[in-house]
Design a protein around this motif. Structure first.
Motif, PDB file in Angstrom:
ATOM      1  N   TYR A  82       0.827  -1.146   0.003  1.00  0.00           N
ATOM      2  CA  TYR A  82       0.106   0.060   0.033  1.00  0.00           C
ATOM      3  C   TYR A  82       0.776   1.235   0.069  1.00  0.00           C
ATOM      4  O   TYR A  82       0.607   2.055  -0.786  1.00  0.00           O
ATOM      5  CB  TYR A  82      -0.754  -0.006   1.238  1.00  0.00           C
ATOM      6  N   ASP A  86       1.075   4.250  -2.968  1.00  0.00           N
ATOM      7  CA  ASP A  86       0.922   5.767  -2.245  1.00  0.00           C
ATOM      8  C   ASP A  86       2.207   6.557  -2.717  1.00  0.00           C
ATOM      9  O   ASP A  86       2.096   7.672  -3.092  1.00  0.00           O
ATOM     10  CB  ASP A  86       0.673   5.845  -0.860  1.00  0.00           C
ATOM     11  N   ASP A 108      -4.173  10.472  -6.564  1.00  0.00           N
ATOM     12  CA  ASP A 108      -3.879  10.997  -5.366  1.00  0.00           C
ATOM     13  C   ASP A 108      -5.026  11.540  -4.552  1.00  0.00           C
ATOM     14  O   ASP A 108      -5.080  11.128  -2.980  1.00  0.00           O
ATOM     15  CB  ASP A 108      -2.867  12.263  -5.155  1.00  0.00           C
ATOM     16  N   PHE A 111      -6.224   8.243  -2.812  1.00  0.00           N
ATOM     17  CA  PHE A 111      -5.436   7.737  -1.761  1.00  0.00           C
ATOM     18  C   PHE A 111      -5.487   8.709  -0.465  1.00  0.00           C
ATOM     19  O   PHE A 111      -5.755   8.343   0.645  1.00  0.00           O
ATOM     20  CB  PHE A 111      -3.693   7.833  -1.996  1.00  0.00           C
ATOM     21  N   TYR A 114      -8.773   7.735   1.699  1.00  0.00           N
ATOM     22  CA  TYR A 114      -8.651   6.433   2.434  1.00  0.00           C
ATOM     23  C   TYR A 114      -7.631   6.675   3.548  1.00  0.00           C
ATOM     24  O   TYR A 114      -7.798   6.008   4.455  1.00  0.00           O
ATOM     25  CB  TYR A 114      -8.183   5.258   1.365  1.00  0.00           C
ATOM     26  N   ASN A 116      -4.254   6.338   5.387  1.00  0.00           N
ATOM     27  CA  ASN A 116      -3.212   4.940   6.013  1.00  0.00           C
ATOM     28  C   ASN A 116      -3.960   4.042   6.144  1.00  0.00           C
ATOM     29  O   ASN A 116      -4.225   3.635   7.497  1.00  0.00           O
ATOM     30  CB  ASN A 116      -2.229   5.284   6.631  1.00  0.00           C
ATOM     31  N   LEU A 132     -10.745   0.845  -2.180  1.00  0.00           N
ATOM     32  CA  LEU A 132      -9.638   1.394  -2.978  1.00  0.00           C
ATOM     33  C   LEU A 132      -9.018   0.895  -4.348  1.00  0.00           C
ATOM     34  O   LEU A 132      -8.914   1.660  -5.222  1.00  0.00           O
ATOM     35  CB  LEU A 132      -8.454   1.420  -2.180  1.00  0.00           C
TER      36      LEU A 132
END
Length: 246
Positions: A82, A86, A108, A111, A114, A116, A132
């Motif tokens: 993950y 990212d 982006d 990301f 969501y 971390n 995701l």
């Protein structure tokens, strides 16, 4: 004169096993600090302690499952893949090609929505990962511009392996645990409600300050768990309400 004060209740059936156990353990600490005799809940404490011990036993058997270490290793790979996706997207935010930069900006946003996910409990992070990836797949042109497919495939493979191992552990521990967590939780829940009912009755009779600052401190403690649970449920529901295309 009767009051309208009540103990703050937490919808404990929605708590994860670990948070459920922690909440009930912290409740017991508050009862002890303010003295069960003073709180007039002493008759319930033996049953409360027995239920808490059974719950602890069930939880400990789950924690000591031989698959736990393998699950932790897979979870580390999950977090790594993950973070790799990212970081890759972030790097492309500074690309010289404006088309690539735009693609990175589009991904982006996903990301950032969501956050971390690796910091969440196993089942919750897997659910977030699935959502995701679905959103990333819906932006295939952007994914291709950043050559992100290999990262997504690696992440999906680890997520699948982690989910399968969690299922194996759940099935194994359900047979190994003498007092199953679900049964222990039901017993604990019943005693918790009895104690809370009793506290409400005493508060109604004697007033909210009958045991010093117990009422305020305990309600602050319970409210914290209610807020944490609301945030947890919000994170689960929000992706489902979000359109796939940004």
């Amino acid at each position: 004169m009767p009051t309208n004060f009540k103990i703050t209740r937490v919808p404990t059936s929605r708590l994860t096993n670990e948070n459920f156990f922690r909440f009930m353990t912290e409740n017991r600490r508050y009862y002890e600090i303010y003295n069960p005799q003073t709180l007039e809940i002493a008759p319930f404490m033996d049953e409360y302690d027995t239920a808490l011990a059974e719950l602890d036993n069930a939880m400990e058997r789950i924690r000591k499952s031989p698959d736990t270490e393998r699950i932790a290793a897979l979870d580390a790979d999950f977090d790594r893949t993950y973070s790799g996706m990212d970081a890759s997207v972030k790097a492309y935010l500074h690309h010289f090609d404006p088309v690539v930069r735009t693609a990175a900006e589009n991904l982006d946003v996903i990301f950032r929505h969501y956050g971390n996910i690796g910091r969440r409990p196993y089942r919750e992070e897997l659910a977030a990962s699935h959502n995701l990836v679905q959103e990333l797949r819906a932006r295939q042109t952007d994914v291709a511009a950043l050559n992100l497919d290999p990262w997504i495939a690696a992440h999906e493979a680890v997520a699948t392996a982690l989910a399968e191992l969690l299922d194996v552990r759940t099935e194994a521990t359900s047979h190994q645990t003498q007092v199953r967590a679900i049964d222990a939780r039901r017993r604990m829940e019943a005693v918790y409600q009895q104690v809370s009912d009793r506290l409400d009755a005493v508060i109604n009779l004697r007033g909210a300050d009958f045991a010093g600052n117990f009422y305020n401190e305990y309600n602050a403690h319970a409210t914290e768990y209610r807020n944490t649970l609301a945030q947890h449920l919000g994170r689960i529901r929000k992706p489902a309400d979000k359109p796939a295309e940004q």
